[in-house]
Design an enzyme around this catalytic site. Sequence first.
Site, PDB file in Angstrom:
ATOM      1  N   LEU A  65      81.673  97.490  66.205  1.00 15.70           N
ATOM      2  CA  LEU A  65      80.405  98.054  66.671  1.00 15.70           C
ATOM      3  C   LEU A  65      79.586  98.588  65.496  1.00 15.70           C
ATOM      4  CD1 LEU A  65      82.098  99.829  69.676  1.00 15.70           C
ATOM      5  CD2 LEU A  65      80.475  97.920  69.827  1.00 15.70           C
ATOM      6  N   PRO A  66      78.280  98.859  65.716  1.00 17.24           N
ATOM      7  CA  PRO A  66      77.429  99.238  64.582  1.00 17.24           C
ATOM      8  C   PRO A  66      77.801 100.539  63.878  1.00 17.24           C
ATOM      9  CG  PRO A  66      76.087  98.474  66.433  1.00 17.24           C
ATOM     10  CD  PRO A  66      77.493  98.604  66.938  1.00 17.24           C
ATOM     11  N   THR A  96      82.399  99.753  60.606  1.00 18.21           N
ATOM     12  CA  THR A  96      82.276 100.682  59.468  1.00 18.21           C
ATOM     13  C   THR A  96      81.585 101.931  59.995  1.00 18.21           C
ATOM     14  OG1 THR A  96      82.046  98.863  57.907  1.00 18.21           O
ATOM     15  CG2 THR A  96      81.300 101.032  57.167  1.00 18.21           C
ATOM     16  N   LYS A 171      86.619 101.982  52.346  1.00 15.99           N
ATOM     17  CA  LYS A 171      85.413 101.149  52.490  1.00 15.99           C
ATOM     18  C   LYS A 171      84.204 101.829  51.842  1.00 15.99           C
ATOM     19  CE  LYS A 171      82.424  98.273  54.535  1.00 15.99           C
ATOM     20  NZ  LYS A 171      82.294  96.860  54.308  1.00 15.99           N
ATOM     21  N   LYS A 246      73.294 101.763  54.621  1.00 17.20           N
ATOM     22  CA  LYS A 246      74.141 102.409  55.647  1.00 17.20           C
ATOM     23  C   LYS A 246      75.427 102.936  55.007  1.00 17.20           C
ATOM     24  CE  LYS A 246      77.287 101.512  59.367  1.00 17.20           C
ATOM     25  NZ  LYS A 246      78.030 100.590  60.208  1.00 17.20           N
TER      26      LYS A 246
HETATM   27  P1  NAD Z   1      75.746  93.480  64.729  1.00 23.20           P
HETATM   28  O1  NAD Z   1      74.622  94.411  64.974  1.00 23.20           O
HETATM   29  O2  NAD Z   1      75.463  92.040  64.441  1.00 23.20           O
HETATM   30  O3  NAD Z   1      76.761  93.509  65.981  1.00 23.20           O
HETATM   31  C1  NAD Z   1      77.077  94.638  66.713  1.00 23.20           C
HETATM   32  C2  NAD Z   1      77.333  94.195  68.143  1.00 23.20           C
HETATM   33  O4  NAD Z   1      77.777  95.313  68.907  1.00 23.20           O
HETATM   34  C3  NAD Z   1      76.082  93.653  68.827  1.00 23.20           C
HETATM   35  O5  NAD Z   1      76.359  92.373  69.372  1.00 23.20           O
HETATM   36  C4  NAD Z   1      75.794  94.691  69.909  1.00 23.20           C
HETATM   37  O6  NAD Z   1      75.224  94.126  71.089  1.00 23.20           O
HETATM   38  C5  NAD Z   1      77.187  95.229  70.179  1.00 23.20           C
HETATM   39  N1  NAD Z   1      77.201  96.549  70.800  1.00 23.20           N
HETATM   40  C6  NAD Z   1      76.537  97.669  70.398  1.00 23.20           C
HETATM   41  N2  NAD Z   1      76.829  98.697  71.226  1.00 23.20           N
HETATM   42  C7  NAD Z   1      77.708  98.206  72.146  1.00 23.20           C
HETATM   43  C8  NAD Z   1      78.372  98.771  73.261  1.00 23.20           C
HETATM   44  N3  NAD Z   1      78.190 100.060  73.606  1.00 23.20           N
HETATM   45  N4  NAD Z   1      79.188  97.980  73.995  1.00 23.20           N
HETATM   46  C9  NAD Z   1      79.355  96.676  73.656  1.00 23.20           C
HETATM   47  N5  NAD Z   1      78.753  96.085  72.623  1.00 23.20           N
HETATM   48  C10 NAD Z   1      77.931  96.842  71.875  1.00 23.20           C
HETATM   49  O7  NAD Z   1      76.591  94.123  63.546  1.00 23.20           O
HETATM   50  P2  NAD Z   1      77.637  93.384  62.565  1.00 23.20           P
HETATM   51  O8  NAD Z   1      76.905  92.838  61.395  1.00 23.20           O
HETATM   52  O9  NAD Z   1      78.517  92.504  63.389  1.00 23.20           O
HETATM   53  O10 NAD Z   1      78.463  94.653  62.034  1.00 23.20           O
HETATM   54  C11 NAD Z   1      79.442  95.302  62.827  1.00 23.20           C
HETATM   55  C12 NAD Z   1      80.121  96.344  61.973  1.00 23.20           C
HETATM   56  O11 NAD Z   1      80.718  95.721  60.842  1.00 23.20           O
HETATM   57  C13 NAD Z   1      79.162  97.407  61.412  1.00 23.20           C
HETATM   58  O12 NAD Z   1      79.807  98.656  61.457  1.00 23.20           O
HETATM   59  C14 NAD Z   1      78.904  96.955  59.985  1.00 23.20           C
HETATM   60  O13 NAD Z   1      78.575  98.023  59.125  1.00 23.20           O
HETATM   61  C15 NAD Z   1      80.237  96.325  59.638  1.00 23.20           C
HETATM   62  N6  NAD Z   1      80.186  95.298  58.588  1.00 23.20           N
HETATM   63  C16 NAD Z   1      79.218  94.343  58.584  1.00 23.20           C
HETATM   64  C17 NAD Z   1      79.186  93.373  57.583  1.00 23.20           C
HETATM   65  C18 NAD Z   1      78.123  92.301  57.553  1.00 23.20           C
HETATM   66  O14 NAD Z   1      78.001  91.608  56.532  1.00 23.20           O
HETATM   67  N7  NAD Z   1      77.385  92.085  58.636  1.00 23.20           N
HETATM   68  C19 NAD Z   1      80.158  93.380  56.577  1.00 23.20           C
HETATM   69  C20 NAD Z   1      81.180  94.352  56.620  1.00 23.20           C
HETATM   70  C21 NAD Z   1      81.177  95.303  57.635  1.00 23.20           C
END
Ligand code: NAD
Length: 298
Positions: A65-66, A96, A171, A246
């Site tokens: 999740l975000p 994260t 991280k 972030k």
């Molecule tokens: P994203 O925004 O693409 O995906 C998050 C998903 O969570 C979305 O599909 C959203 O609809 C869903 N969501 C939000 N609230 C929800 C809830 N209450 N119930 C169900 N679903 C819910 O984000 P991401 O890029 O997939 O990143 C996810 C995590 O991974 C973050 O914490 C980010 O910091 C971390 N991260 C991302 C990357 C990257 O390159 N994108 C790399 C390393 C770590």
Amino acid sequence: MAAIGFIGLGNMGGPMALNLVKAGHDLTVFDLSKDPVAKLTQAGASAADKASDVVKGAEFVVTMLPAGAHVKSVYLGDDGLLAAAEKGTLFIDSSTIDVPSAREVIAAAEEAGMPMVDAPVSGGVGGAEAGTLTFMVGGAEAAFAKAKPVLEVMGKNIFHAGQAGNGQVAKVCNNMILGISMIGVCEAFSLGEKLGLDAQTLFDISSTASGQCWSMTSYCPVPGPVPAAPSNRNYQPGFSAGMMLKDLRLAQDAATGVKAATPLGAAAEQLYTLMEAAGADSLDFSGIIKLIQGNLTK
Ligand code: NAD
């Protein structure tokens, strides 16, 4: 093969869940958005009507999740995962998030009789798709050992970082190094250019000398020396400046909480905040070279 619940099918969670399905696990998924759920059900997963339904019969539940507020709202409360799950279900949060939220949710899970680890990742969307992520895992040894085979389907390097929340600590510390080092590389290449040193020559020297670092050798912020780097495609990410910001904010919050001096981490956070203020946070984080060179355009 295990019954696994998966919540949060975004840029990272979507391909991670897909790899679990491809490995033959029995997946039940949920996301607030319908499209990624459809993609997973087409691949063989089942869809749950609400987040807490994914725990039914699940041996493992993974969340991606975000931020901390999303994780707390999904896990805690009367309709949260912890209230719905059976004792013994192992929770893996790969989001994260801030260290206090991670520790709070893991303590609540353990109190309810469910082991839980924080397991944030490094490796980006490419690593999620290829199943080559690095997992930094915090939590009890037994929970780590049980989670490891599931994490190995989605990642290549699985590290146990110690107590609950230590995955998040690893991280933010790693990404604070990354943000600071990228700015250092940007400053050096900009200075070299102004002094008449060709970027390729500086790269050839510095990449084999003591200035060598990942920001230079994998994501070189000037086009040319590293063909796969985002600088060669107008700074399309990659790893966006917004994502870096972030993580730098999480690092600063964590540092404030324990009174740690992180002057360069603070400066890096401020510089990426300027990128955000200029509307350039969707660029790759190496695009901060444009800010340093005074030619940042949206
Ligand atoms: P994203 O925004 O693409 O995906 C998050 C998903 O969570 C979305 O599909 C959203 O609809 C869903 N969501 C939000 N609230 C929800 C809830 N209450 N119930 C169900 N679903 C819910 O984000 P991401 O890029 O997939 O990143 C996810 C995590 O991974 C973050 O914490 C980010 O910091 C971390 N991260 C991302 C990357 C990257 O390159 N994108 C790399 C390393 C770590």
